[in-house]
Motif scaffolding. Structure first.
Motif, short mmCIF file in Angstrom:
data_model
loop_
_atom_site.label_atom_id
_atom_site.label_comp_id
_atom_site.label_asym_id
_atom_site.label_seq_id
_atom_site.Cartn_x
_atom_site.Cartn_y
_atom_site.Cartn_z
N LEU A 175 52.09 50.93 26.56
CA LEU A 175 51.93 49.65 25.85
C LEU A 175 52.61 48.52 26.62
O LEU A 175 52.08 47.40 26.69
CB LEU A 175 52.50 49.75 24.44
N VAL A 176 53.76 48.80 27.20
CA VAL A 176 54.44 47.77 28.01
C VAL A 176 53.61 47.46 29.26
O VAL A 176 53.48 46.29 29.65
CB VAL A 176 55.86 48.25 28.40
N ILE A 184 59.42 46.15 22.26
CA ILE A 184 58.74 47.12 21.40
C ILE A 184 59.58 48.39 21.22
O ILE A 184 59.49 49.07 20.19
CB ILE A 184 57.35 47.46 21.98
N GLN A 185 60.44 48.69 22.20
CA GLN A 185 61.34 49.83 22.04
C GLN A 185 62.30 49.61 20.87
O GLN A 185 62.56 50.53 20.09
CB GLN A 185 62.15 50.06 23.32
N VAL A 187 61.75 47.67 18.32
CA VAL A 187 60.95 47.74 17.10
C VAL A 187 60.72 49.19 16.69
O VAL A 187 60.84 49.55 15.52
CB VAL A 187 59.60 47.02 17.31
N ALA A 188 60.40 50.06 17.67
CA ALA A 188 60.21 51.49 17.38
C ALA A 188 61.50 52.11 16.85
O ALA A 188 61.48 52.90 15.90
CB ALA A 188 59.74 52.22 18.63
N LEU A 189 62.64 51.75 17.46
CA LEU A 189 63.92 52.27 16.99
C LEU A 189 64.19 51.83 15.55
O LEU A 189 64.61 52.64 14.72
CB LEU A 189 65.04 51.77 17.91
N ALA A 190 63.90 50.57 15.25
CA ALA A 190 64.11 50.08 13.88
C ALA A 190 63.22 50.83 12.90
O ALA A 190 63.65 51.18 11.78
CB ALA A 190 63.82 48.58 13.83
N MET A 231 66.71 55.57 24.94
CA MET A 231 65.69 54.79 25.64
C MET A 231 66.10 53.33 25.76
O MET A 231 66.01 52.72 26.83
CB MET A 231 64.36 54.88 24.88
N VAL A 232 66.54 52.75 24.64
CA VAL A 232 66.92 51.34 24.63
C VAL A 232 68.12 51.11 25.54
O VAL A 232 68.17 50.11 26.29
CB VAL A 232 67.23 50.89 23.18
#
Length: 376
Positions: A175-176, A184-185, A187-190, A231-232
């Motif tokens: 996606l990136v 987006i990483q 956002v996925a973590l949240a 990842m983040v």
């Protein structure tokens, strides 16, 4: 990495390898109590509501998230990424499952040989466990008279979750590449933290949400939270320093909150940041022992059946089980590393990143040594 002086600290891949081996041993130690008394969930007293094995798994997933994100960043090719990941996780798993079914099972089963070989569960275990998402835990008559007859190899239940983590890296990475921001990483973590707050899985409870095929969804989300944190932290490693003076207070905060609902968040954050900080600050003098700790994946996936075999031989004391199982599982892990993992890792040379003629010359960079595990 993060301003850590190279002369004082080992290469981070050595730190990761050491931590993975220590974590694999902690998981093995933690399994010793419930394997002898199924009413216990951990080697710690139940009133503590803490598990060293669960803490180790949180650290495992954070380190995997960091290292797998690094693998993608170095070569963002979906098929090479997928091939490397399968070469890492699958060959040792296939070997342990095959030996369990074709060697250990026939030797220890209480069933007649004909019944063992013709029962559908024997072949369901072989195929389903290798496929991972149809994982099985019992073989006909195998360890059925042990105090814990419910699983032949309970440790490998986290491997499908690890594989899902690889999928998260791949999907977000693509996606990136397609133009979405790296935010987006976050956002996925949240989203994972939000789902974890709903499912509320712990080491004592698989949480709500049911199952993804045969895999508990609540536990999967809980482990993917530190994976996503890893990842983040990798993506923003140039702006987020790894410092012991931050890691220690985070761990103390987790201990202070361990009896509260906030412990799930404190555990994920402290385990992730703490593991990565330790890896990047590993003592330089221990670097020469690196080759001796690369068998942690084998130690992890073999530890449970090794313990079951020792119990089958008559051991009923937790301390004695630990004393016998740790060196035995470590030796089997080393065999797995040298006989299975290293040979299959050499196949990666066929997945070499194509050389770009127009690219400017860059300083050579040490390639991460595949650490044993759970795999990273």
């Amino acid at each position: 990495m993060s301003g850590v002086p190279a002369k004082l600290h080992a290469h981070p891949t050595v730190g990761f390898a050491w931590l993975r081996m220590i974590g694999a041993v902690l998981v093995l130690v933690d399994h010793s109590a419930p394997l002898l008394d199924p009413h216990r969930l951990t080697v710690f007293p139940a009133s503590w509501h803490m598990s060293p094995g669960y803490l180790a798994l949180m650290g495992f997933f954070a380190m995997s998230g960091y290292q797998i994100q690094d693998s993608w960043a170095r070569d963002p090719s979906w098929w090479r990424f997928g091939a490397r990941r399968l070469l890492r996780i699958m060959p040792p798993l296939v070997v342990v499952v095959a030996i369990t079914v074709f060697v250990i099972g026939p030797l220890v089963t209480t069933w007649p040989a004909h019944d063992y070989w013709t029962h559908v569960q024997t072949w369901r275990y072989l195929v389903g466990t290798i496929v991972l998402f149809f994982m099985q835990h019992q073989l006909p008559g195998v360890f059925s008279h042990n105090p814990y007859p419910f699983s032949v190899n309970g440790a490998i239940w986290t491997l499908p979750m690890e594989l899902l983590g690889y999928g998260v890296v791949l999907v977000l990475g693509v996606l990136v590449l397609l133009g979405l921001p790296k935010l987006i990483q976050v956002v996925a973590l949240a989203g994972l933290v939000g789902a974890d707050s709903v499912f509320r899985a712990t080491f004592e409870y698989h949480g709500g949400g049911g199952s993804l095929v045969y895999i508990p969804l609540g536990s999967t989300v809980s482990f993917l939270v530190p994976f996503a944190i890893g990842m983040v932290l990798h993506t923003h490693r140039d702006r987020i320093p790894f410092r012991p003076r931050y890691a220690i207070p985070l761990f103390l905060a987790y201990l202070a909150l361990s009896q509260t609902p906030a412990s799930r968040y404190a555990l994920a954050i402290s385990a992730a940041y703490g593991a990565l900080t330790l890896a990047t600050h590993w003592p330089k003098r221990l670097e020469r022992f690196g080759p001796h700790v690369y068998g942690s994946y084998g130690t992890y996936i073999w530890g449970f059946p090794v313990q079951q075999l020792i119990i089958l031989a008559g051991v009923r004391q937790v301390w004695l089980l630990i004393l016998l199982a740790v060196p035995a599982a470590y030796l089997v892990g080393l065999l797995s590393w040298h006989l299975v993992e290293l040979p299959t890792q050499r196949l990666r040379r066929y997945l070499a990143t194509p050389v770009r003629a127009a690219a400017p010359a860059a300083a050579p960079r040490a390639q991460p040594v595949p650490a044993g595990s759970p795999p990273g």
